[in-house]
Design a protein around this motif. Structure first.
Motif, PDB file in Angstrom:
ATOM      1  N   ASP A  15     -99.251 -77.072  80.503  1.00 27.73           N
ATOM      2  CA  ASP A  15     -97.894 -77.602  80.649  1.00 27.73           C
ATOM      3  C   ASP A  15     -97.799 -78.120  82.081  1.00 27.73           C
ATOM      4  OD1 ASP A  15     -95.328 -78.251  79.807  1.00 27.73           O
ATOM      5  OD2 ASP A  15     -94.480 -76.384  80.559  1.00 27.73           O
ATOM      6  N   GLU A  16     -96.939 -79.102  82.327  1.00 22.28           N
ATOM      7  CA  GLU A  16     -96.919 -79.785  83.630  1.00 22.28           C
ATOM      8  C   GLU A  16     -98.349 -80.247  83.926  1.00 22.28           C
ATOM      9  OE1 GLU A  16     -94.086 -80.407  85.015  1.00 22.28           O
ATOM     10  OE2 GLU A  16     -92.886 -79.084  83.754  1.00 22.28           O
ATOM     11  N   GLY A  63     -90.263 -77.897  85.449  1.00 20.76           N
ATOM     12  CA  GLY A  63     -90.187 -77.109  84.222  1.00 20.76           C
ATOM     13  C   GLY A  63     -89.002 -76.185  84.037  1.00 20.76           C
ATOM     14  N   LYS A 115     -90.158 -80.243  75.315  1.00 20.69           N
ATOM     15  CA  LYS A 115     -91.625 -80.216  75.188  1.00 20.69           C
ATOM     16  C   LYS A 115     -92.141 -78.812  74.865  1.00 20.69           C
ATOM     17  CE  LYS A 115     -92.292 -82.440  79.192  1.00 20.69           C
ATOM     18  NZ  LYS A 115     -90.943 -82.996  79.494  1.00 20.69           N
ATOM     19  N   THR A 116     -91.464 -77.794  75.375  1.00 21.12           N
ATOM     20  CA  THR A 116     -91.957 -76.430  75.140  1.00 21.12           C
ATOM     21  C   THR A 116     -92.012 -76.121  73.645  1.00 21.12           C
ATOM     22  OG1 THR A 116     -90.659 -75.904  77.102  1.00 21.12           O
ATOM     23  CG2 THR A 116     -91.748 -74.074  76.006  1.00 21.12           C
TER      24      THR A 116
END
Ligand code: ADP
Ligand code: MG
Length: 421
Positions: A155-156, A307, A51-52
């Motif tokens: 993110d998260e 993460g 995803k990053t």
């Protein structure tokens, strides 16, 4: 489709090549085009699926293409993350992928001195990766200005929009321009959080990869019924049977992390601990020692369940079950990342059965049970080095005691003080 076929800037392709990223993962394939177009995106994909880079590649492309023509000042992309370790990791991904671009990425997070961070901010940066606390301190002191931000990334995301952080995020919105692109990325999300996310943006594109099973397919996970007081023997066994593998062990509290560390020490197993009672330097040292493989077992609380990407973690042990069901998915997702396979086992004591039920409800299916035959169960305890302390271990313990008696009390006091901060 290969990255070669994408119309992304060659500077980024060069970095992808160096990383040996040839093909986009599913989430990258689906998320990169709409992000390039400027759409708002809510993306849900399992742990370890890249995803990053799914947000970093298009963001770097957009900012780099513009910077080729004119130098604009101010932070243009803000990435919010829940922990300091994750801030560092994501900054590294942006910096690696953006190595040949003119885009500058930097991170701010608490637990370390503010001064050097401020100096760096004044140099001018394009992408800021931040944890909420430190960022608000710097915004309120006027060191960070957010009026040029065009892209906001959470993110998260479900965690960032949950109780602990939602006020910070709402406050943050007040400092951001109304017209902007917002991206949410996470491995888990519930209906409530989804509604909340939608209320913050206009018509987001929703991308969901493998929604039926939130646990990544590369993770072989199971549960073993183990009495609370017997857990340490079973951890000892997992470590012995997987000698040389990197094992990440999750426990419920900081105190338990230290206890497990001590119990393992008694049977000659070296572990590092990682939890919120440690200062930032200690946290990074523990994590780096584990990353490098200097120590094979890391005992951690949920601070590192989300993460964190350590590619060669082979085994995740839930020494205690996580009280928040979705954290199960995040914890076991520390293994089986990218193309790697991983294994996980959860120790469930009778008193934890209701928590297991909640987790299985969240997953939508039962977790495979690792049957332990009665003989095998008692053998695990009998064969523990703790049950038959060897002479060498006793001598080592005795030496350690003598050693600590020799040390001046002043030293240990000073250490204690330092640890508190
Ligand atoms: P997530 O955020 O989805 O949990 P990460 O972004 O941390 O996952 O990536 C997980 C791992 O996959 C990383 O080690 C990363 O380097 C690797 N990875 C990401 N994209 C690709 C790709 N296209 N090809 C190969 N490996 C990749
Ligand atoms: Mg991630």
């Amino acid at each position: 489709m290969k990255f070669d076929d994408y119309s992304i800037n060659p500077a980024i392709k060069k970095a992808l090549d160096k990383l040996d990223f040839k093909k986009p993962t599913d989430i990258q394939f689906k998320a990169i085009p709409p992000i390039l177009k400027g759409e708002d995106v809510l993306a849900i994909a399992q742990t370890g699926t890249g995803k990053t880079a799914a947000f970093a590649i298009p963001v770097l492309h957009k900012l780099h293409e513009r910077k080729q023509y004119a130098r604009e000042d101010g932070i243009k992309c803000l990435v919010m993350v829940p922990t300091r370790e994750l801030a560092i990791q994501i900054t590294e991904v942006f910096q690696t992928l953006g190595k040949h671009t003119r885009v500058k990425t930097f991170s701010v997070f608490g637990g370390v001195e503010q001064g050097p961070q401020i100096a760096k901010l004044e140099d001018g940066i394009d992408i800021l990766v931040a944890t909420p606390g430190r960022m608000f301190d710097l915004v309120s002191q006027g060191y960070i200005r957010l009026e040029r931000v065009e892209i906001l990334i959470l993110d998260e995301a479900d965690h960032m929009l949950d109780l602990g952080f939602i006020r910070d995020i709402r406050d943050l919105m007040k400092f951001l321009p109304r017209k902007r692109q917002t991206l949410f990325f996470s491995a888990t999300i519930n209906e409530h959080i989804k509604d909340l996310a939608y209320s913050l943006v206009s018509k987001p594109i929703r991308i969901q990869v493998s929604p039926k099973d939130p646990v990544a397919k590369n993770v072989d996970h199971s549960v073993a019924y183990v009495g609370m007081d017997d857990k340490r023997f079973f951890l000892e066994r997992v470590v012995q049977e997987n000698a040389g593998s990197k094992i990440l062990v999750f426990v419920r509290t900081k105190v338990r992390a230290e206890r497990v560390h001590e119990a393992m020490k008694r049977v000659g197993i070296v572990t590092e601990t990682l939890h919120g009672d440690k200062d930032q330097k200690e946290r990074l040292t523990s994590l780096n020692r584990f990353k490098k493989g200097d120590v094979k077992v890391l005992v951690a609380t949920d601070v590192s369940s989300r993460g964190i990407d350590i590619p060669s973690v082979e085994y995740v042990v839930n020494y205690d079950l996580p009280e928040v069901p979705e954290n199960y998915v995040h914890r076991v997702g520390r293994t089986g990342r990218g193309t790697h396979k991983g294994k996980s086992v959860s120790f469930c004591s009778p008193e934890e059965k209701p928590i297991l039920d909640e987790i299985e409800k969240f997953l939508g299916k039962p977790i495979k049970v690792l049957e332990i035959a009665k003989d095998d169960y008692s053998a695990t305890i009998d064969f523990s080095s703790e049950a038959k302390p060897d002479v060498m271990a006793l001598m080592r313990e005795h030496e350690a005691k003598l050693d600590s008696m020799k040390k001046a009390p002043k030293v240990s006091n000073a250490n204690k003080k330092k640890k508190k901060k």
